[in-house]
Design a protein around this motif. Structure first.
Motif, PDB file in Angstrom:
ATOM      1  N   TRP A  30      32.491 118.285 -43.939  1.00  0.00           N
ATOM      2  CA  TRP A  30      33.528 118.838 -43.076  1.00  0.00           C
ATOM      3  C   TRP A  30      34.587 119.593 -43.879  1.00  0.00           C
ATOM      4  O   TRP A  30      34.920 120.740 -43.583  1.00  0.00           O
ATOM      5  N   GLY A  31      35.113 118.955 -44.912  1.00  0.00           N
ATOM      6  CA  GLY A  31      36.191 119.565 -45.664  1.00  0.00           C
ATOM      7  C   GLY A  31      35.744 120.713 -46.547  1.00  0.00           C
ATOM      8  O   GLY A  31      36.435 121.726 -46.656  1.00  0.00           O
ATOM      9  N   ILE A  35      31.483 121.854 -41.820  1.00  0.00           N
ATOM     10  CA  ILE A  35      30.496 121.370 -40.850  1.00  0.00           C
ATOM     11  C   ILE A  35      30.987 120.047 -40.283  1.00  0.00           C
ATOM     12  O   ILE A  35      30.964 119.020 -40.971  1.00  0.00           O
ATOM     13  N   LEU A  36      31.451 120.050 -39.050  1.00  0.00           N
ATOM     14  CA  LEU A  36      31.928 118.829 -38.416  1.00  0.00           C
ATOM     15  C   LEU A  36      30.734 118.063 -37.857  1.00  0.00           C
ATOM     16  O   LEU A  36      30.169 118.429 -36.827  1.00  0.00           O
ATOM     17  N   ASN A  37      30.360 117.013 -38.550  1.00  0.00           N
ATOM     18  CA  ASN A  37      29.199 116.203 -38.186  1.00  0.00           C
ATOM     19  C   ASN A  37      29.680 114.960 -37.454  1.00  0.00           C
ATOM     20  O   ASN A  37      30.256 114.054 -38.058  1.00  0.00           O
ATOM     21  N   GLY A 132      30.401 125.645 -35.684  1.00  0.00           N
ATOM     22  CA  GLY A 132      31.533 125.167 -34.914  1.00  0.00           C
ATOM     23  C   GLY A 132      31.229 123.939 -34.082  1.00  0.00           C
ATOM     24  O   GLY A 132      30.522 123.024 -34.496  1.00  0.00           O
ATOM     25  N   VAL A 133      31.761 123.943 -32.874  1.00  0.00           N
ATOM     26  CA  VAL A 133      31.656 122.776 -32.009  1.00  0.00           C
ATOM     27  C   VAL A 133      30.210 122.505 -31.598  1.00  0.00           C
ATOM     28  O   VAL A 133      29.849 121.362 -31.285  1.00  0.00           O
ATOM     29  N   TYR A 134      29.355 123.526 -31.637  1.00  0.00           N
ATOM     30  CA  TYR A 134      27.959 123.331 -31.246  1.00  0.00           C
ATOM     31  C   TYR A 134      27.225 122.424 -32.232  1.00  0.00           C
ATOM     32  O   TYR A 134      26.357 121.641 -31.848  1.00  0.00           O
ATOM     33  N   VAL A 135      27.569 122.506 -33.514  1.00  0.00           N
ATOM     34  CA  VAL A 135      26.980 121.600 -34.503  1.00  0.00           C
ATOM     35  C   VAL A 135      27.410 120.170 -34.207  1.00  0.00           C
ATOM     36  O   VAL A 135      26.601 119.237 -34.275  1.00  0.00           O
TER      37      VAL A 135
END
Length: 366
Positions: A30-31, A35-37, A132-135
């Motif tokens: 993420w950082g 990639i926000l998992n 983005g938010v889709y991931v």
């Protein structure tokens, strides 16, 4: 430190160190990669179950089933009367347990299985330029789907009950008692190695290019970098760390549960990284350890037993509003101020607008 605390807290701290690795894994994806998992519990859970399946077959309850091969006790409970006491004949799908009779296989799969899954998922996502938010939505859906599959496959995984009554990790004839100092040192050494390895990784040219893909992926593509390849690689590394953490957690906690793949647990990892500082590997690691220590202490208080989650949520809101870079950013600001006070005549370096991608392009290729 292990010499001055009892066995219960020693085991608890070992678990918190595992959570520190999870915070570090989130910070890496993420950082540094942007990639926000929200499904990191998927990889942690797979690592935990792979290790637990091997340790389950090493346990006393599995060895005392009147067969020449170890058999999970829950398979005998679910078996039909007079069924052969053989792992191959008890339930459909029980053949999946056969390779886990070798302990090394379970430990290896605890890292390899999450790595392979992350590579396949990451390749499908990032090569299609999904971001983005889709991931976050896709990873969230995957972890929830996997949790349902594990619960539904009760004859093979023991469903809601998870895997309990596990044996101890044995290396060279030495058994790692979860409540002894040896297990604590094993977990602590694993966390230090992961922290140093990831720190060296992000300091390489590949790490610099990764940050450029986070800041401006289109510009990185124009400069000739394969953005998808870097994203897949670091997404996979983050999953491997989570799988390794799951393996160590099972060694310390002696159980694996579908709750590892709950939505709340995966979101908690993001909270840990945000509070500690998602742009700092060490900060995210310390944030995870600190929050879990506070949670344990507050939840055991009679006055705050029911409201400790509210306190943690309030802490998270404060951090997001007033410390967007987390505790690590706060510490860095304090150090900068102290340095400025010690050197009042020192001029600040001029601000630069050069991106990480442009900086990486100036470096010679490897």
């Amino acid at each position: 430190m292990p010499l001055f605390i009892d066995a219960f807290w020693l085991n608890r701290i070992a678990k918190y160190l595992v959570y520190g690795m999870l915070g570090l894994a989130i910070a890496l994806s993420w950082g540094y990669a942007g990639i926000l998992n929200l499904g990191q519990g998927l990889f942690f859970g797979f690592g935990a179950y792979m290790a637990a399946m091997s340790l389950k077959l090493q346990s006393y309850t599995s060895l005392q089933q009147g067969s020449d091969k170890p058999i999970p006790d829950f398979m005998l409970w679910n078996a039909e009367p007079n069924a052969p006491t053989d792992l191959c004949c008890i339930n459909e799908g029980s053949f999946l347990w056969l390779p886990f009779q070798a302990q090394w296989f379970g430990m290896a799969m605890a890292i390899l299985a999450p790595t392979l899954i992350a590579y396949l998922v990451g390749s499908a996502i990032f090569r299609l330029r999904i971001s983005g938010v889709y991931v976050a939505i896709i990873t969230l859906a995957l972890v929830l789907l996997t949790r349902l599959l594990i619960i539904d496959a009760q004859p093979v995984t023991n469903g809601f009950n998870g895997l309990t009554d596990l044996g101890w990790l044995t290396i060279g004839g030495f058994e790692f008692d979860p409540y002894m100092t040896q297990t604590y040192y094993l977990v602590a050494a694993g966390m230090v190695v992961v922290l140093l390895a990831t720190r060296l990784l992000v300091a390489t040219r590949a790490g610099l290019i990764l940050q450029s893909t986070r800041d401006d992926p289109n510009r990185a593509r124009y400069l000739g970098y394969n953005v998808a390849a870097y994203q897949v690689f670091f997404f996979t590394v983050s999953a491997a760390i989570a799988g390794f953490a799951g393996m160590l957690y099972v060694i310390a906690a002696e159980f694996a549960s579908p709750t590892f793949m709950d939505l709340t647990f995966s979101i908690s990892m993001v909270v840990w990284a945000a509070v500690g500082g998602r742009a700092s590997l060490l900060g995210a690691c310390i944030g995870a350890i600190l929050i879990n220590t506070i949670e344990a202490s507050v939840s055991e208080s009679e006055m705050l037993q029911e409201g400790w989650k509210l306190i943690i949520g309030f802490l998270f809101v404060l951090v997001v509003l007033f410390m967007p870079r987390g505790l690590a950013g706060l510490v860095n600001d304090m150090l900068d101020r102290i340095e400025a006070m010690l050197k009042p005549g020192a001029a600040r370096p001029p601000a630069t607008t050069k991106t990480a991608a442009a900086t990486a392009a100036e470096k010679p290729g490897e």
